[in-house]
Design a protein around this motif. Structure first.
Motif, short mmCIF file in Angstrom:
data_model
loop_
_atom_site.label_atom_id
_atom_site.label_comp_id
_atom_site.label_asym_id
_atom_site.label_seq_id
_atom_site.Cartn_x
_atom_site.Cartn_y
_atom_site.Cartn_z
N ASP A 592 -2.21 46.14 26.42
CA ASP A 592 -3.23 46.76 25.58
C ASP A 592 -2.62 47.75 24.60
OD1 ASP A 592 -5.25 45.38 26.96
OD2 ASP A 592 -5.22 46.90 28.55
N TRP A 593 -3.40 48.05 23.58
CA TRP A 593 -2.98 49.03 22.59
C TRP A 593 -3.91 50.23 22.68
CZ3 TRP A 593 1.32 47.93 19.59
CH2 TRP A 593 1.77 46.60 19.63
N VAL A 594 -3.35 51.43 22.63
CA VAL A 594 -4.16 52.64 22.68
C VAL A 594 -3.63 53.67 21.69
CG1 VAL A 594 -4.88 52.42 25.10
CG2 VAL A 594 -2.72 53.52 24.57
N THR A 595 -4.54 54.62 21.34
CA THR A 595 -4.09 55.72 20.49
C THR A 595 -3.39 56.75 21.38
OG1 THR A 595 -6.14 56.93 20.79
CG2 THR A 595 -6.02 55.42 18.91
N LYS A 596 -2.78 57.73 20.72
CA LYS A 596 -2.05 58.75 21.49
C LYS A 596 -2.97 59.51 22.42
CE LYS A 596 2.34 59.43 19.40
NZ LYS A 596 2.91 59.76 18.12
N ASP A 597 -4.23 59.69 22.00
CA ASP A 597 -5.14 60.39 22.91
C ASP A 597 -5.93 59.42 23.80
OD1 ASP A 597 -6.26 59.58 20.58
OD2 ASP A 597 -7.17 61.51 20.06
N GLY A 598 -5.39 58.23 23.94
CA GLY A 598 -5.91 57.33 24.96
C GLY A 598 -7.09 56.48 24.57
N GLN A 599 -7.51 56.55 23.31
CA GLN A 599 -8.65 55.73 22.87
C GLN A 599 -8.24 54.26 22.78
OE1 GLN A 599 -11.83 57.05 22.26
NE2 GLN A 599 -10.79 58.77 23.28
N PRO A 600 -9.13 53.36 23.19
CA PRO A 600 -8.80 51.94 23.07
C PRO A 600 -8.75 51.51 21.61
CG PRO A 600 -11.08 52.22 23.74
CD PRO A 600 -10.47 53.60 23.75
N VAL A 601 -7.88 50.55 21.37
CA VAL A 601 -7.67 50.07 20.01
C VAL A 601 -7.75 48.55 20.02
CG1 VAL A 601 -5.95 49.80 18.21
CG2 VAL A 601 -6.21 52.00 19.34
N GLU A 602 -8.41 48.02 19.02
CA GLU A 602 -8.46 46.57 18.91
C GLU A 602 -7.33 46.11 18.00
OE1 GLU A 602 -11.25 43.18 17.08
OE2 GLU A 602 -12.32 44.99 17.78
#
Length: 859
Positions: A592-602
RNA sequence: GCGGACGUGGUGGAAUGGGUAGACACGAGGGACUUAAAAUCCCUUGCCUGAUCAAGGCGUGCGGGUUCGACUCCCGCCGUCCGCACCA
């Protein structure tokens, strides 16, 4: 653990190279020259990844050729005119010149930080009067030789950029920069007579054997040569004939109508007394030229009532239509319609109930035409004296008969149109002519060149400047005004490579320098210029030559080698609301891909880097975090240069890890070898006498790498070169230096190998290699060190491994002496255990032995 | 519609005058070191059967063909991408 300290290293070596003048190019007739050039950039403000890739590729070539002993010319400059400067100037309340110059200063620093080996003394910017005064002179010469002319014509108008576009700059009916649907306008414009050279530009393509096939093909299609005939159709009750162009004179007996373009001169004459026709023509003009419009438009026409006389069939008349699918600027703007053998003509004929008479048959037997025309070649039928002739002969026979009757000629027609160069802009090179109400168009006298752009607040157009355009006529001294259009910016880039060869104040370029340096041996840039810049530049050489400039036959083709690099791409990302995200704060967590603050990313597709999708990485970030050499090596490592490359953070990390591994290896080697004496000069291959097996093998591997990397670099297979060097690096890492130190000659072999590794990498990661070179104890610059030679004796293996197959399937392998005879090889192969098992109790029908490769047993 | 290029592991890509498919990497999994993380190092990694042995089978978009032998050559499909496009 020591890490490669790129920050300190890179700047230091850039200074050292500069001080030593390593990259200065000097005319030297005693040395072979090599001119490597990358397409110069538009100074938009910051370099992007495409630049990094382009200039890294060029720099590897330049450094490699320099090391091989060539006298290398590798210059850089700025394609500095263009619209972004005008827009930025308005936004920032400054002059486009200021904006451009400060961009150049910043980008120059960025390029220098990449350690690119340019001769900066030759730098030029096309917006400098020192540069553009020469192209104003060139234009005046073109004008004097009839290669530049002004004409009223329907042009492609970009409503967003508010300027005219050349045909080459219209892509899918849209402006190449703005993307806005192009409109048609009638304007008086300057053109360059590129069509004068259509045949030469086409036929010379085959000599460009170091150009990609696909670029040559694109130019070939763009020039679009076709052979056919112009037929003069007499018009009933009219003194003039109608000239019609066809590539199929063999179908003339199938003609059932004639049609002309809405903007054909005859159409407007006939429209005067024909309201229906007049409104039809108006309707056609309203329609745009975009793809959708063209595809949806039905074949429509209006019968003018006029009758054309068939050239061969006494008494047969053909109705003359004005039709919307006839183009005025191809051929003669008029056709004869042969519905049986042309799909458009068939559609038209069905709509207006015109006869459909087949005159070509695939096999000579009668055919019938339904909804689709037979467009292939075959045998002429229903065609009087052509009957029975194959199409190719029928074409010739028909043309000959037309010529004999004085009703036609054989003609070659090109799709290429003249290059419209007028642009209604401010930030461009002023076209050096003056419009006088009495004298007409008057060239600006040469002594008055350059015609410079006005300073101060200008707006976007020379036309609206308060006083710039008002001058007195050079001929009659009466009030007159300057031409307020500027050149298409492709004008500047059509000759800059000549000027790089030798700056010259009096003339655009220096004949002696040109003769020595040109042509460009290797040109590198994007595929998007396949039919724009690359065609214009070829045309310019020819036009300059016709005007008496020192363009010899040898340099009529400006670029003898061309490499078109692929795009740099990156994965796209969106957040949960569908907003595009910049990749800098996104990382992979498992799958999976996430932002630095842990938000999910598509995670989306991997696409060309573009600001709108935010999938861009600023090279400045990487130069700062990992250094220039990491970025450079990444650009070269995985993908071949002409293919697209995916920029990935993981890939950068991989390169960074490799550099640090290599760094430690060099460091340890330098320390380990410090006490052993090296009696040979750098890169001299040690003697093979008394070497133990391990040392001999390392020596051989090193020589093989030298040979392979040379071949790979010469053919631009940089990814393979990197792979070969990494193999050698892996081998060195597995090598026990302590053991080598104490064996006979081992230290010398090891030293040679590590030196070679650095030398082979120097074109790609020059700072790193230079620093390593110094750590090994050298005072000289690696940038001035000659490329090593591979010893042919070291590359030849004395043992070879053969594949042993049964019925073509691999069973096992066999290592034997290279010069073993066939019978001995067969004997050895049959003695192998797996082979004995597999052949047990079976008859061997045949044994195929391919020396040094394979033994195949057929059972 | 015309012209062209290309289809190889999870990914980028190697290997084509036919001759050991998957070099070199990325990613992934496992382990060592560490209080922990990072860094580093070691091992595995085309798929399937088998026990992570021995061994065997299948594999370069799909279907045929040529050949002792095909990613490579030929024929026919399918797919992706690019260029041109009412060009007579």
């Amino acid at each position: 653990m020591s890490r490669y300290p790129f920050r300190d290293v890179e700047h230091r070596w850039q200074q050292a190279w500069k001080k030593a003048g390593c990259f200065k190019a000097n005319h030297d007739p005693d040395r072979p020259k090599y001119y490597v050039l990358e397409m110069f950039p538009y100074p938009s403000g910051r370099i992007h990844m495409g630049h990094v890739r382009n200039y890294t590729l060029g720099d590897v070539v330049a450094r490699f050729r320099r090391a091989q002993g060539y006298n290398v010319l590798h210059p850089m400059g700025w394609d500095a005119f263009g619209m972004p400067a005008e827009n930025a100037a308005i936004e920032n309340q400054c002059h486009p010149k200021e904006w451009t110059e400060s961009n150049i200063a910043h980008m120059r620093d960025q390029l220098k930080a990449m350690g690119l080996s340019y001769d900066w003394d030759r730098e030029l910017a096309t917006c400098e009067p020192d540069y553009y005064k020469h192209e104003q002179k060139i234009f005046l010469d073109f004008l004097a030789h009839g290669l530049a002319y002004r004409k009223e014509s329907t042009v492609n108008w970009d409503p967003v950029d508010k300027t005219v576009l050349a045909n080459e700059q219209v892509v899918d009916g849209k402006g190449w920069r703005s993307g806005a649907p192009v409109e048609r306008r009638k304007l008086s414009q300057w053109f360059l007579r590129i069509t004068d050279f259509a045949e030469d530009l086409l036929s010379s393509l085959e000599k460009l054997n170091r150009w990609p096939e696909r670029v040559r093909l694109m130019q070939e299609n763009w020039i679009g040569r076709s052979q056919g005939a112009v037929i003069q159709f007499a018009l009933q009750g009219h003194s003039d004939c109608l000239a019609v162009y066809t590539t199929r004179p063999d179908t003339v007996f199938g003609a059932s109508f004639c049609a002309i373009a809405p903007d054909h001169p005859l159409a407007s004459i006939l429209a005067v007394n024909n309201p229906e026709l007049a409104s039809f023509i108006q309707e056609c003009n309203r329609l745009g030229v975009s793809e959708e419009v063209i595809e949806q438009a039905e074949k429509k026409g209006v019968d003018t009532g006029l009758k054309a006389l068939h050239p061969f069939i006494e008494g047969q008349t053909l109705p003359l239509y004005v039709a919307n699918f006839i183009l005025m600027d191809y051929g003669t703007g008029a056709i004869f319609g042969c519905p049986a053998h042309d799909q458009r003509d068939l559609d038209f004929a069905r709509r207006y109930h015109l006869p459909v008479q087949p005159v070509v048959s695939p096999d000579g037997h009668p055919i019938t035409i339904g909804e689709s025309a037979f467009t292939g070649e075959g045998v002429a039928i229903n065609s009087d004296f052509l009957n029975g002739l194959p199409s190719s002969q029928a074409k010739k026979a028909a043309t000959d008969a037309l010529v004999a009757k004085g009703l036609g000629t054989a003609e070659t027609v090109y799709r290429l149109r003249d290059w419209g160069i007028s642009r209604q802009r401010y930030w461009g090179c002023p076209i050096p002519v003056i419009h006088c109400p009495d004298c007409g168009i008057v060239p600006v006298p040469e002594d008055d060149l350059p015609v410079t752009l006005p300073e101060g607040d200008t707006g976007n157009f020379l036309e609206t400047h308060p006083n710039w355009k008002h001058v007195s006529c050079p001929r009659c001294q009466g009030p007159a005004h300057r031409e307020t259009d500027t050149f298409d910016t492709f004008f500047e880039s059509s000759w800059y490579f000549n000027r790089f060869a030798g700056p010259c104040t009096e003339a655009p370029f220096n004949p002696q320098e040109l003769a020595y340096w040109m042509p460009v041996d290797q040109y590198i840039g994007g595929i998007e210029h396949a039919v724009l810049h690359l065609l214009y530049a070829r045309f310019f050489q020819r036009a300059l030559r016709r005007c008496g400039y020192a363009i010899s036959e040898q340099i009529i083709e400006p670029f003898s080698g061309l490499l078109t690099q692929g795009m740099v791409r990156h994965r796209t990302f969106r957040d949960t609301t569908g907003q595009w995200l910049y990749p800098e704060n996104i990382h992979q967590q498992g799958h999976d891909w996430v932002t630095k603050d842990g938000q999910p990313v598509e995670a989306g597709r991997i696409e060309k880097m573009s600001k709108s999708k935010r999938n861009v990485v600023d090279p400045a970030t990487i130069l700062d975090s990992h250094g220039a050499d990491t970025a450079r090596l990444f650009m070269l490592s995985d993908s071949p240069p002409e293919r697209d490359l995916e920029w990935s953070e993981a890939g950068i990390d991989g390169i960074w890890r490799y550099l640090n591994r290599l760094w430690r290896l060099v460091d340890q080697s330098a320390n380990g070898l410090a006490k052993t004496k090296n009696k040979k000069p750098p890169l001299a291959s040690p003697s093979v006498e008394n070497l133990d097996q391990a040392a001999l093998e390392l020596l051989q591997a090193t020589h093989k790498t030298i040979a392979a990397v040379k071949t790979d670099l010469e053919s631009f297979r940089f990814n393979k070169a990197v792979a070969r060097i990494r193999e050698l690096t892996n081998r060195l890492e597995e090598t026990d230096l302590d053991h080598f130190k104490i064996t006979n000659g081992g230290a010398a072999v090891y030293r040679f190998s590590i030196e070679t590794t650095l030398c082979l990498l120097a074109p790609m990661i020059p700072h790193f290699a230079e620093e390593g070179w110094k750590r090994l104890g050298y005072q000289t610059l690696l940038a001035q060190t000659a490329w090593p030679d591979a010893d042919p004796n070291m590359i030849m293996d004395h043992q070879v491994t053969l594949a042993i197959q049964i019925n073509g399937k691999l069973k096992t392998t066999l290592t034997v002496a290279r010069d073993l005879t066939r019978p001995e090889i067969e004997k050895c192969a049959l003695a192998l255990e797996p082979i004995r098992q597999a052949t047990d109790g079976k008859t061997i029908k045949r044994i195929i032995v391919v020396p040094e490769r394979v033994v195949n047993l057929v059972i």
